[in-house]
Design a protein around this motif. Structure first.
Motif, PDB file in Angstrom:
ATOM      1  N   ALA A 162       0.546  -9.155  -0.760  1.00  0.00           N
ATOM      2  CA  ALA A 162       1.128  -7.939  -1.321  1.00  0.00           C
ATOM      3  C   ALA A 162       0.576  -7.658  -2.710  1.00  0.00           C
ATOM      4  N   ALA A 163       0.483  -8.695  -3.544  1.00  0.00           N
ATOM      5  CA  ALA A 163      -0.015  -8.512  -4.908  1.00  0.00           C
ATOM      6  C   ALA A 163      -1.463  -8.043  -4.903  1.00  0.00           C
ATOM      7  N   ALA A 164      -2.289  -8.644  -4.056  1.00  0.00           N
ATOM      8  CA  ALA A 164      -3.687  -8.225  -3.972  1.00  0.00           C
ATOM      9  C   ALA A 164      -3.792  -6.791  -3.474  1.00  0.00           C
ATOM     10  N   ALA A 165      -2.936  -6.428  -2.505  1.00  0.00           N
ATOM     11  CA  ALA A 165      -2.947  -5.054  -1.990  1.00  0.00           C
ATOM     12  C   ALA A 165      -2.502  -4.063  -3.059  1.00  0.00           C
ATOM     13  N   LEU A 166      -1.489  -4.414  -3.835  1.00  0.00           N
ATOM     14  CA  LEU A 166      -1.043  -3.528  -4.922  1.00  0.00           C
ATOM     15  C   LEU A 166      -2.206  -3.196  -5.848  1.00  0.00           C
ATOM     16  N   LYS A 167      -2.956  -4.223  -6.245  1.00  0.00           N
ATOM     17  CA  LYS A 167      -4.046  -4.018  -7.198  1.00  0.00           C
ATOM     18  C   LYS A 167      -5.212  -3.264  -6.573  1.00  0.00           C
ATOM     19  N   ALA A 168      -5.560  -3.623  -5.343  1.00  0.00           N
ATOM     20  CA  ALA A 168      -6.719  -2.995  -4.706  1.00  0.00           C
ATOM     21  C   ALA A 168      -6.456  -1.522  -4.384  1.00  0.00           C
ATOM     22  N   VAL A 169      -5.298  -1.214  -3.826  1.00  0.00           N
ATOM     23  CA  VAL A 169      -4.984   0.179  -3.485  1.00  0.00           C
ATOM     24  C   VAL A 169      -4.850   1.016  -4.752  1.00  0.00           C
ATOM     25  N   ASN A 170      -4.266   0.432  -5.793  1.00  0.00           N
ATOM     26  CA  ASN A 170      -4.122   1.134  -7.067  1.00  0.00           C
ATOM     27  C   ASN A 170      -5.477   1.567  -7.620  1.00  0.00           C
ATOM     28  N   GLU A 171      -6.465   0.684  -7.539  1.00  0.00           N
ATOM     29  CA  GLU A 171      -7.809   1.029  -8.013  1.00  0.00           C
ATOM     30  C   GLU A 171      -8.498   1.996  -7.054  1.00  0.00           C
ATOM     31  N   PHE A 172      -8.255   1.806  -5.757  1.00  0.00           N
ATOM     32  CA  PHE A 172      -8.922   2.637  -4.752  1.00  0.00           C
ATOM     33  C   PHE A 172      -8.552   4.114  -4.894  1.00  0.00           C
ATOM     34  N   VAL A 173      -7.248   4.403  -5.070  1.00  0.00           N
ATOM     35  CA  VAL A 173      -6.819   5.808  -5.086  1.00  0.00           C
ATOM     36  C   VAL A 173      -7.417   6.561  -6.276  1.00  0.00           C
ATOM     37  N   ARG A 227      -0.288  -2.810 -15.098  1.00  0.00           N
ATOM     38  CA  ARG A 227       0.105  -4.077 -14.486  1.00  0.00           C
ATOM     39  C   ARG A 227       1.613  -4.197 -14.430  1.00  0.00           C
ATOM     40  N   GLU A 228       2.293  -3.754 -15.481  1.00  0.00           N
ATOM     41  CA  GLU A 228       3.758  -3.815 -15.501  1.00  0.00           C
ATOM     42  C   GLU A 228       4.352  -2.940 -14.399  1.00  0.00           C
ATOM     43  N   GLN A 229       3.754  -1.785 -14.155  1.00  0.00           N
ATOM     44  CA  GLN A 229       4.243  -0.918 -13.087  1.00  0.00           C
ATOM     45  C   GLN A 229       4.017  -1.551 -11.719  1.00  0.00           C
ATOM     46  N   LEU A 230       2.883  -2.209 -11.548  1.00  0.00           N
ATOM     47  CA  LEU A 230       2.625  -2.901 -10.279  1.00  0.00           C
ATOM     48  C   LEU A 230       3.619  -4.040 -10.078  1.00  0.00           C
ATOM     49  N   MET A 231       3.941  -4.749 -11.152  1.00  0.00           N
ATOM     50  CA  MET A 231       4.913  -5.830 -11.044  1.00  0.00           C
ATOM     51  C   MET A 231       6.283  -5.278 -10.656  1.00  0.00           C
ATOM     52  N   ALA A 232       6.645  -4.123 -11.201  1.00  0.00           N
ATOM     53  CA  ALA A 232       7.927  -3.506 -10.856  1.00  0.00           C
ATOM     54  C   ALA A 232       7.949  -3.123  -9.378  1.00  0.00           C
ATOM     55  N   LEU A 233       6.842  -2.601  -8.878  1.00  0.00           N
ATOM     56  CA  LEU A 233       6.760  -2.299  -7.444  1.00  0.00           C
ATOM     57  C   LEU A 233       6.882  -3.586  -6.632  1.00  0.00           C
ATOM     58  N   GLY A 234       6.256  -4.643  -7.118  1.00  0.00           N
ATOM     59  CA  GLY A 234       6.298  -5.915  -6.415  1.00  0.00           C
ATOM     60  C   GLY A 234       7.690  -6.487  -6.299  1.00  0.00           C
ATOM     61  N   THR A 235       8.529  -6.220  -7.280  1.00  0.00           N
ATOM     62  CA  THR A 235       9.910  -6.710  -7.248  1.00  0.00           C
ATOM     63  C   THR A 235      10.643  -6.209  -6.014  1.00  0.00           C
ATOM     64  N   ARG A 236      10.324  -4.986  -5.586  1.00  0.00           N
ATOM     65  CA  ARG A 236      10.968  -4.407  -4.406  1.00  0.00           C
ATOM     66  C   ARG A 236      10.471  -5.045  -3.120  1.00  0.00           C
ATOM     67  N   LEU A 237       9.330  -5.724  -3.177  1.00  0.00           N
ATOM     68  CA  LEU A 237       8.731  -6.302  -1.979  1.00  0.00           C
ATOM     69  C   LEU A 237       9.123  -7.759  -1.767  1.00  0.00           C
ATOM     70  N   ALA A 267       0.839  -1.207   0.000  1.00  0.00           N
ATOM     71  CA  ALA A 267       0.000   0.000   0.000  1.00  0.00           C
ATOM     72  C   ALA A 267       0.870   1.252   0.000  1.00  0.00           C
ATOM     73  N   GLU A 268       1.906   1.239   0.816  1.00  0.00           N
ATOM     74  CA  GLU A 268       2.832   2.372   0.844  1.00  0.00           C
ATOM     75  C   GLU A 268       3.468   2.595  -0.525  1.00  0.00           C
ATOM     76  N   ALA A 269       3.859   1.507  -1.167  1.00  0.00           N
ATOM     77  CA  ALA A 269       4.528   1.601  -2.471  1.00  0.00           C
ATOM     78  C   ALA A 269       3.610   2.208  -3.520  1.00  0.00           C
ATOM     79  N   VAL A 270       2.334   1.823  -3.507  1.00  0.00           N
ATOM     80  CA  VAL A 270       1.390   2.370  -4.483  1.00  0.00           C
ATOM     81  C   VAL A 270       1.163   3.856  -4.231  1.00  0.00           C
ATOM     82  N   LEU A 271       0.992   4.242  -2.976  1.00  0.00           N
ATOM     83  CA  LEU A 271       0.797   5.661  -2.665  1.00  0.00           C
ATOM     84  C   LEU A 271       2.006   6.477  -3.121  1.00  0.00           C
ATOM     85  N   GLU A 272       3.192   5.961  -2.844  1.00  0.00           N
ATOM     86  CA  GLU A 272       4.416   6.664  -3.252  1.00  0.00           C
ATOM     87  C   GLU A 272       4.504   6.780  -4.768  1.00  0.00           C
ATOM     88  N   ALA A 273       4.175   5.700  -5.474  1.00  0.00           N
ATOM     89  CA  ALA A 273       4.253   5.714  -6.935  1.00  0.00           C
ATOM     90  C   ALA A 273       3.272   6.711  -7.539  1.00  0.00           C
TER      91      ALA A 273
END
Length: 332
Positions: free
Chosen positions: A132-143, A155-165, A95-101
């Motif tokens: 983490a993957a579910a949170a990336l997608k849900a927070v991304n849509e929520f914001v 999706r590619e950007q979310l995967m890149a964020l996921g690599t850091r996790l 969630a933090e990663a998506v907000l930052e991105a």
């Protein structure tokens, strides 16, 4: 109640099994290159994001009723306290990663993430990575729906964020079947023809956890001592991919011959009792028995769903056994 307070976005992500996992020697940066064939399983994690009354990110946890994880909790073999509900949780960090991105440093309100778990914890099936993957997608849509951002990350950007996790997070974002190289983040999705039969699996849980870093450390120690061979060529066999994507009925015995997990030996060294579980799968009904990922869950590959159900229902003492399948449908 405002529309924003009622806003709720949910997403799911699957657990996984590595049908092939070759590990190279540790590099100077501490990482291990791999050649992996990832397959999603039918177990999924679900994360629901809602607006919180207080600022920041908060978490809550629900164990899916009727799941093997719920049964383990009832017998005391699993303690939900093992899942942190703070910044140490991968869903929180996602969630933090998506907000930052999105460039959101101070959201107008807090976020609450409710996690529904059924993938075993510390069982080598990427339960935390799926969160983490579910949170990336849900927070991304929520914001975006909340008006905090104009467009969703791809999706590619979310995967890149996921690599850091974590190494398994990018795969959990896409699910299905994929070949992974690098540290697992260089993913190539594999198209499975419509009508291809899913592989039935019997997953045998253990009442202890194995940390992935400790298993890799044992692999390095054993290789340095000459107890295990050095990492060789890192290539997922094309024949294995071909067998899995031929369509229709699959040759389970041939697939079993091609499967591999370099983490099995170090997992057995740390948890010798797993040898008994592997030996229990040495029957005509089981095409292959192998440690799933870094363990301690053991996977038995069988020929059909009927055999899987029969094995799962067989007496096993405190052993927790459940059925799942590979090649889950696309997740949301």
């Amino acid at each position: 109640m405002s529309d924003f307070q009622q806003l709720s976005v949910a997403a799911t992500a699957p657990g996984k099994i590595n049908l092939y996992f070759a590990v190279g020697d540790v590099q100077a940066n501490g990482y291990h290159p791999v050649a992996s064939l990832y397959s999603a399983v039918s177990l999924q994690e679900r994360v629901t994001v809602t607006a919180a009354e207080t600022s920041g990110i908060s978490l809550s946890l629900e164990i899916v009723p009727g799941s093997a994880l719920a049964a383990m909790e009832q017998t005391g073999e699993f303690d939900r306290a093992a899942v942190p509900l703070n910044h140490k949780n991968l869903a929180y960090r996602a969630a933090e990663a998506v907000l930052e991105a999105h460039g959101i440093s101070s959201p107008a309100a807090g976020l609450h993430l409710h996690i529904e778990k059924e993938v075993p914890v510390a069982g080598g099936m990427a339960g935390g990575s799926a969160d983490a993957a579910a949170a990336l997608k849900a927070v991304n849509e929520f914001v975006v729906k909340a008006g905090w951002a104009d467009t969703e990350l791809t999706r590619e950007q979310l995967m890149a964020l996921g690599t850091r996790l974590g190494a398994d997070v990018p795969f959990c974002v896409i699910g299905g079947l994929a070949v992974g190289y690098g540290v697992g983040e260089e993913l190539t999705p594999i198209t499975v023809p419509e009508g291809t039969r899913q592989l039935p699996l019997v997953m045998v849980l253990n009442d202890r956890g194995l940390s992935t870093p400790s298993v890799f450390t044992e692999l390095d120690r054993a290789r340095a001592a000459g107890d295990l061979p050095a990492g060789g060529e890192l290539t997922v066999p094309a024949e294995l991919v071909d067998e899995l994507t031929r369509g229709g009925e699959l040759d389970v015995r041939r697939i079993a011959e091609l499967m591999r997990n370099d983490l099995q030996a170090p997992a057995l060294a740390l948890a010798p009792e797993l040898r008994q579980t592997l030996a229990a799968g040495d029957t005509e009904d089981v095409a292959a028995a192998l440690v799933s990922g870094s363990g301690p869950t053991v996977a038995w590959l069988v020929a059909n769903d009927e055999t899987a159900r029969s094995l799962a229902q067989a007496p096993g003492g405190h052993r927790r056994v459940f059925c799942t399948t590979t090649f889950s449908a696309d997740v949301n």
